[in-house]
Design a protein around this motif. Structure first.
Motif, PDB file in Angstrom:
ATOM      1  N   GLN B 212      46.945 100.417  56.400  1.00 50.54           N
ATOM      2  CA  GLN B 212      46.653 100.286  54.979  1.00 50.54           C
ATOM      3  C   GLN B 212      47.681 101.057  54.143  1.00 50.54           C
ATOM      4  O   GLN B 212      48.108 100.605  53.092  1.00 50.54           O
ATOM      5  N   ILE B 213      48.092 102.212  54.647  1.00 49.63           N
ATOM      6  CA  ILE B 213      49.095 103.009  53.942  1.00 49.63           C
ATOM      7  C   ILE B 213      50.430 102.271  53.945  1.00 49.63           C
ATOM      8  O   ILE B 213      51.149 102.244  52.945  1.00 49.63           O
ATOM      9  N   ASN B 214      50.746 101.647  55.071  1.00 51.34           N
ATOM     10  CA  ASN B 214      52.047 101.005  55.216  1.00 51.34           C
ATOM     11  C   ASN B 214      52.275  99.841  54.268  1.00 51.34           C
ATOM     12  O   ASN B 214      53.417  99.517  53.963  1.00 51.34           O
ATOM     13  N   THR B 216      51.405  99.857  51.240  1.00 50.47           N
ATOM     14  CA  THR B 216      51.526 100.360  49.875  1.00 50.47           C
ATOM     15  C   THR B 216      52.986 100.693  49.589  1.00 50.47           C
ATOM     16  O   THR B 216      53.777 100.869  50.515  1.00 50.47           O
TER      17      THR B 216
END
Lengths: 307, 372
Positions: B212-214, B216
């Motif tokens: 999920q971070i990647n 962004t």
């Protein structure tokens, strides 16, 4: 806008010897709700990971909003929302903290885009101080969707959002998607559930890394070329076995308490079939012709690929 | 910048929300400091001695009373049979046997020269060496006393002219606690720093949040800075906490400038945290990360000069030890705290750490790729 929301050309991705994606080409116009249907391992997640810039394709190209997924990945990330198949928010942070975190990373705030997520978020807002890990499956999905939407993306990628969610929540979820679509968001969603296909504008049937068909659900049904019948019996397994040995039959598949069997047009002879079944010692409870559902169509299409 | 601050805030939130974490950060160091500093000492006290006195003369008694008077020895048993004493050692009841032969005094008076026998349990080589050294010292002392007292001997024997005298600089009372505390503090800070950072990113991999971070737009420098800063702060705090405890409980000397300690620690922590980050990027599960960190930690600690002196290692090990960040920082800590060294004295170690930090941070950032 001129360019399609998503444009894929000859996209191929190889993991070692396995072709995860095999020469895919398709376009998705703005504002469409496109469903990807296919069994586990068909390549749905891999395709989404390429489109969300997490994987680099082996051959071919893909553009999201006119931007290349390899070259312009950074710009793309600002404009897409991605909800991975696995719940991947911080379980030890509360609902509100998770949402604030993702809002901040995207350089925005909850208040700024509250309108967009209000519909969904308002349902879980009473639990905003609860930790994400303690939410029910349906609420987790809503939170994940809120987090994927918080930066007002133009395109939303949802990877199997309804897997492991109860039937009521699934229906609710699709209603929310419809409302988002009305708000001018392009949505790409993958699902293993064939019954959800009719809710999409178009569906893409994906299997073994290939798109076998991409068209509207109505078209899928209309192009079904066989005569379809439904048969009931006490011994479903025996019936299925007998029918599959019957000469001239196209397919026989179990559908709950009945068996669906298909013949080439005008090749069906009821009397002959009944005689055959009697010989095998099976007393069918009644045969009637039915209209094909989207599931029948997919079973047929997938069977062709395997054969 | 706002993003980094928020990631830092989030990390702190997660660390403090984790119920197991707070005791690890606050209680563990106290316990470890108290236990290790008191337990890990090279001093030998109460060496259990068995005396076999077959002479029973005033000279032999004088020698025994010398051992009795020493804080290092505790006489467990007197016996007249060497075999009995040997038996006791066999059963682990005594550490050393003093064997005084029959005719000890007589021989001393007539021949001016006599032998006594020490038998030392040398299963632990280091402590056997110490036993022997202490015993030799007592014996020499007694020797001198006899020479002084007994004129018949002194008339014939030349007095000893050369006497060795010791003076221990920077730790005059040879207080092992003073020596251990700085080293143990380094150990503590290292464990906390390496484990926290090593577990962290791999944990996000494990629970899937990295995915999920990647997607962004956050870039990896922001992400890594946001991830490592909280642990850096916690570890620095840990060091300050440990130093205060050391002062309060063990009254360790603080001769040098504390700023020098903290600036060195700041650099040192960059090395450790980047090392953790590197481990995090090459492993896929917390279990793997834990085992890899553990492996490096054990090698680093045992070769750090905390327990054994580096100078006595073989040459190749000393060369290899140049890659051991703990070695540099333990030296800096001891030099500054005990000796009051200034920057010029520690500059070699300090710059080594700076180069180390730059190198390993680059490696870790390079290894951490956002696009899979």
């Amino acid at each position: 806008m001129d360019s399609p929301a998503v444009s894929v050309k000859n996209l191929t991705l190889r993991y070692g010897d396995t072709l995860a994606l095999n020469d895919l080409s398709f376009d998705v116009p703005h504002g469409e709700l496109l469903g990807f249907i296919g069994p586990d391992g068909a390549g749905k997640t891999t395709l989404f990971r390429v489109l969300t810039t997490l994987l680099v394709p082996t051959h071919g190209s893909a553009q999201v909003d006119g931007l290349d997924v390899v070259k312009d990945y950074r710009q793309i990330r600002n404009n897409i929302g991605y909800m991975p198949g696995r719940f991947s928010l911080y379980q030890d942070l509360s609902v509100e903290e998770n949402l604030t975190f993702f809002a901040t990373i995207f350089g925005t705030t909850i208040r700024e885009n509250y309108d967009l997520i209000k519909d969904i978020y308002s349902q879980i807002e009473p639990f905003k101080n609860r930790k994400a890990g303690q939410l029910s499956g349906g609420m987790k999905q809503k939170l994940a969707l809120s987090c994927a939407l918080i930066h007002k993306p133009g395109i939303l990628f949802l990877d199997e959002p309804t897997t492991g969610v109860d039937a009521v929540s699934r229906r609710e979820f699709w209603e929310m998607l419809k409302r988002l679509q009305a708000g001018d968001i392009t949505i790409l969603v993958s699902t293993p559930y064939m019954d959800e296909a009719v809710l999409c504008d178009r569906v893409a049937l994906i299997q073994n890394g290939r798109i076998m068909k991409i068209t509207t659900p109505a078209n899928v049904i209309a192009s079904y070329p066989y005569s379809l019948f439904s048969v009931k019996a006490d011994d479903i397994y025996g019936l299925l076995k007998a029918l599959r040995d019957y000469p001239g039959i196209h397919r026989a598949d179990a559908f709950g308490q009945t068996v669906h069997l298909s013949f080439n047009k005008d090749e069906f002879r009821e009397a002959a079939l009944l005689d055959y079944l009697k010989e095998k010692g099976i007393e069918p409870a009644g045969i009637r012709e039915i209209k094909a559902t989207i599931e029948d169509c997919f079973m047929d299409l997938m069977g062709k690929e395997e054969g | 910048m706002r993003t980094i601050l928020y990631i830092i805030q989030k990390e702190f939130l997660q660390v403090f929300r984790n119920r197991a974490m707070l005791p690890i950060i606050f209680i563990l160091p106290i316990v470890q400091l108290i236990i290790l500093v008191n337990a890990a000492t090279f001093e030998m006290k109460h060496i259990r001695l068995s005396v076999v006195d077959l002479d029973l003369s005033s000279t032999s008694r004088g020698l025994i009373s010398k051992f009795e008077g020493s804080p290092f020895y505790q006489i467990k048993q007197f016996s007249f049979s060497y075999h009995e004493a040997e038996n006791q050692m066999q059963h682990g009841k005594v550490d050393m046997i003093l064997n005084i032969p029959r005719g000890f005094e007589k021989k001393l008076l007539i021949e001016n020269c006599v032998k006594v026998q020490f038998i030392v349990n040398a299963i632990n080589g280091a402590s056997a060496g110490l036993c022997n050294a202490y015993a030799t010292m007592i014996l020499m002392d007694y020797n001198r006393q006899i020479i002084a007292e007994n004129k018949t001997i002194s008339a014939m024997v030349l007095p000893q002219n050369i006497l060795t005298d010791y003076s221990y600089w920077y730790n005059p009372k040879l207080n092992y606690k003073t020596y251990m505390v700085p080293g143990i503090l380094v150990l503590l800070v290292t464990i906390i720093g390496l484990l926290l950072s090593g577990m962290n990113i791999v944990r996000e991999k494990e629970i899937g949040t990295i995915e999920q971070i990647n997607v962004t737009p956050i870039n990896k420098i922001q992400f890594i800075a946001g991830k490592l800063t909280p642990f850096w702060i916690i570890a620095i705090f840990e060091l300050a906490f440990g130093l205060s405890l050391g002062k309060l409980i063990f009254n360790i000397p603080m001769e040098g400038n504390l700023w020098l300690i903290f600036i060195s620690a700041a650099v040192y922590l960059f090395v450790i945290l980047s090392f953790g980050l590197l481990i995090s990027t090459v492993t896929n599960t917390q279990q793997q990360a834990m085992l890899v960190s553990f492996f490096f930690m054990v090698v680093f600690i045992l070769m750090s000069g905390l327990f054994t002196s580096i100078e006595s290692m073989p040459q190749w090990a000393q060369t290899l030890d140049k890659l051991n960040p703990l070695m540099y920082f333990i030296r800096i800590m001891r030099m500054v705290l005990l000796k009051g060294s200034g920057f010029n004295d520690i500059s070699r170690h300090f710059w080594a750490l700076v180069i180390y930090a730059a190198g390993i941070l680059t490696l870790a950032v390079w290894r951490y790729r956002k696009v899979a």
